[in-house]
Design a protein around this motif. Structure first.
Motif, short mmCIF file in Angstrom:
data_model
loop_
_atom_site.label_atom_id
_atom_site.label_comp_id
_atom_site.label_asym_id
_atom_site.label_seq_id
_atom_site.Cartn_x
_atom_site.Cartn_y
_atom_site.Cartn_z
N ALA A 74 52.76 22.71 24.19
CA ALA A 74 51.85 21.58 24.37
C ALA A 74 50.58 21.94 25.13
O ALA A 74 49.95 21.09 25.74
N THR A 75 50.22 23.24 25.13
CA THR A 75 48.98 23.68 25.76
C THR A 75 48.29 24.69 24.84
O THR A 75 48.84 25.09 23.81
N ARG A 76 47.12 25.12 25.27
CA ARG A 76 46.41 26.19 24.57
C ARG A 76 46.43 27.46 25.42
O ARG A 76 45.51 28.26 25.39
N VAL A 77 47.50 27.63 26.19
CA VAL A 77 47.62 28.75 27.12
C VAL A 77 48.72 29.69 26.64
O VAL A 77 49.85 29.28 26.42
N LYS A 78 48.36 30.97 26.53
CA LYS A 78 49.33 31.99 26.16
C LYS A 78 50.10 32.43 27.40
O LYS A 78 49.56 32.45 28.52
N VAL A 79 51.34 32.81 27.20
CA VAL A 79 52.16 33.30 28.30
C VAL A 79 51.50 34.50 28.96
O VAL A 79 51.50 34.63 30.19
N ILE A 80 50.90 35.38 28.18
CA ILE A 80 50.28 36.58 28.75
C ILE A 80 49.16 36.22 29.71
O ILE A 80 48.91 36.93 30.68
N GLU A 81 48.46 35.11 29.49
CA GLU A 81 47.39 34.70 30.40
C GLU A 81 47.95 34.36 31.77
O GLU A 81 47.36 34.73 32.80
N VAL A 82 49.08 33.68 31.79
CA VAL A 82 49.73 33.34 33.06
C VAL A 82 50.26 34.62 33.71
O VAL A 82 50.11 34.82 34.92
N ALA A 83 50.85 35.48 32.92
CA ALA A 83 51.38 36.74 33.45
C ALA A 83 50.26 37.58 34.06
O ALA A 83 50.44 38.19 35.12
N LEU A 84 49.11 37.61 33.42
CA LEU A 84 47.98 38.39 33.95
C LEU A 84 47.46 37.81 35.26
O LEU A 84 47.06 38.56 36.15
N ASP A 85 47.46 36.49 35.40
CA ASP A 85 47.09 35.88 36.68
C ASP A 85 48.07 36.32 37.78
O ASP A 85 47.66 36.63 38.90
N HIS A 86 49.32 36.37 37.44
CA HIS A 86 50.35 36.80 38.38
C HIS A 86 50.15 38.27 38.76
O HIS A 86 50.19 38.63 39.94
N ILE A 87 49.89 39.10 37.77
CA ILE A 87 49.73 40.54 38.01
C ILE A 87 48.43 40.83 38.75
O ILE A 87 48.41 41.55 39.74
N ALA A 88 47.33 40.29 38.26
CA ALA A 88 46.01 40.62 38.80
C ALA A 88 45.76 40.04 40.19
O ALA A 88 45.17 40.69 41.04
N TYR A 89 46.20 38.81 40.39
CA TYR A 89 45.90 38.11 41.64
C TYR A 89 47.11 37.94 42.55
O TYR A 89 46.96 37.47 43.68
N GLY A 90 48.28 38.29 42.06
CA GLY A 90 49.49 38.12 42.84
C GLY A 90 49.91 36.67 42.99
O GLY A 90 50.65 36.31 43.90
N SER A 127 51.76 33.25 42.64
CA SER A 127 53.11 32.73 42.37
C SER A 127 52.99 31.61 41.33
O SER A 127 51.88 31.17 41.00
N ALA A 128 54.11 31.13 40.88
CA ALA A 128 54.09 29.99 39.95
C ALA A 128 53.42 28.78 40.60
O ALA A 128 52.67 28.05 39.95
N GLU A 129 53.64 28.60 41.88
CA GLU A 129 53.03 27.48 42.60
C GLU A 129 51.51 27.61 42.63
O GLU A 129 50.79 26.64 42.42
N GLU A 130 51.02 28.83 42.86
CA GLU A 130 49.56 29.05 42.88
C GLU A 130 48.97 28.91 41.49
O GLU A 130 47.87 28.37 41.33
N ILE A 131 49.67 29.38 40.49
CA ILE A 131 49.20 29.21 39.11
C ILE A 131 49.06 27.72 38.80
O ILE A 131 48.06 27.29 38.22
N HIS A 132 50.03 26.95 39.22
CA HIS A 132 49.98 25.49 39.03
C HIS A 132 48.79 24.88 39.77
O HIS A 132 48.09 24.01 39.24
N ARG A 133 48.52 25.35 40.99
CA ARG A 133 47.36 24.85 41.74
C ARG A 133 46.05 25.23 41.07
O ARG A 133 45.11 24.43 41.01
N GLN A 134 45.97 26.45 40.56
CA GLN A 134 44.73 26.94 39.94
C GLN A 134 44.53 26.36 38.54
O GLN A 134 43.40 26.25 38.07
N GLN A 135 45.61 26.04 37.88
CA GLN A 135 45.56 25.48 36.52
C GLN A 135 46.39 24.20 36.50
O GLN A 135 47.51 24.18 35.97
#
Length: 70
Positions: A22-38, A40-48
Motif C-alpha cells: 500500500a505504498t510506493r516504497v521499496k524494501v531496499i529503500e528502507v534497508a538503505l536508510d538503515h545501513i547508511a544512516y543507522g 532504527s525502525a522507529e527512526e525510519i517511521h519518524r523520518q517517513q
C-alpha cells in the motif's frame, strides 16, 4: 509472473521486487536508510511518517531474511 503477497506488509511485484504494501516504497529503500544512516525502525517511521512502525519493522525483517539477495 504475478505479484505475490509475502506477509501483511510486504509484497513482491511481477519482477520479484519487494515493496511495502500500500505504498510506493521499496524494501531496499528502507534497508538503505538503515545501513547508511543507522536508523532504527522507529527512526525510519519518524523520518517517513507515511510508513507505519509495523511497515518499517516488516521491511527490515524482510531485508534481513533475504540479505544475500539484495
Amino acid at each position: 509472473m504475478t505479484a505475490t503477497e509475502i506477509g501483511s506488509h510486504i509484497r513482491l511485484d511481477e519482477r520479484g521486487v519487494a515493496w511495502i504494501d500500500a505504498t510506493r516504497v521499496k524494501v531496499i529503500e528502507v534497508a538503505l536508510d538503515h545501513i547508511a544512516y543507522g536508523w532504527s525502525a522507529e527512526e525510519i517511521h519518524r523520518q517517513q511518517p507515511h510508513l507505519s512502525l509495523a511497515q518499517a519493522h516488516a521491511a527490515l525483517a524482510f531485508y534481513y531474511d533475504h540479505q544475500a539477495e539484495f
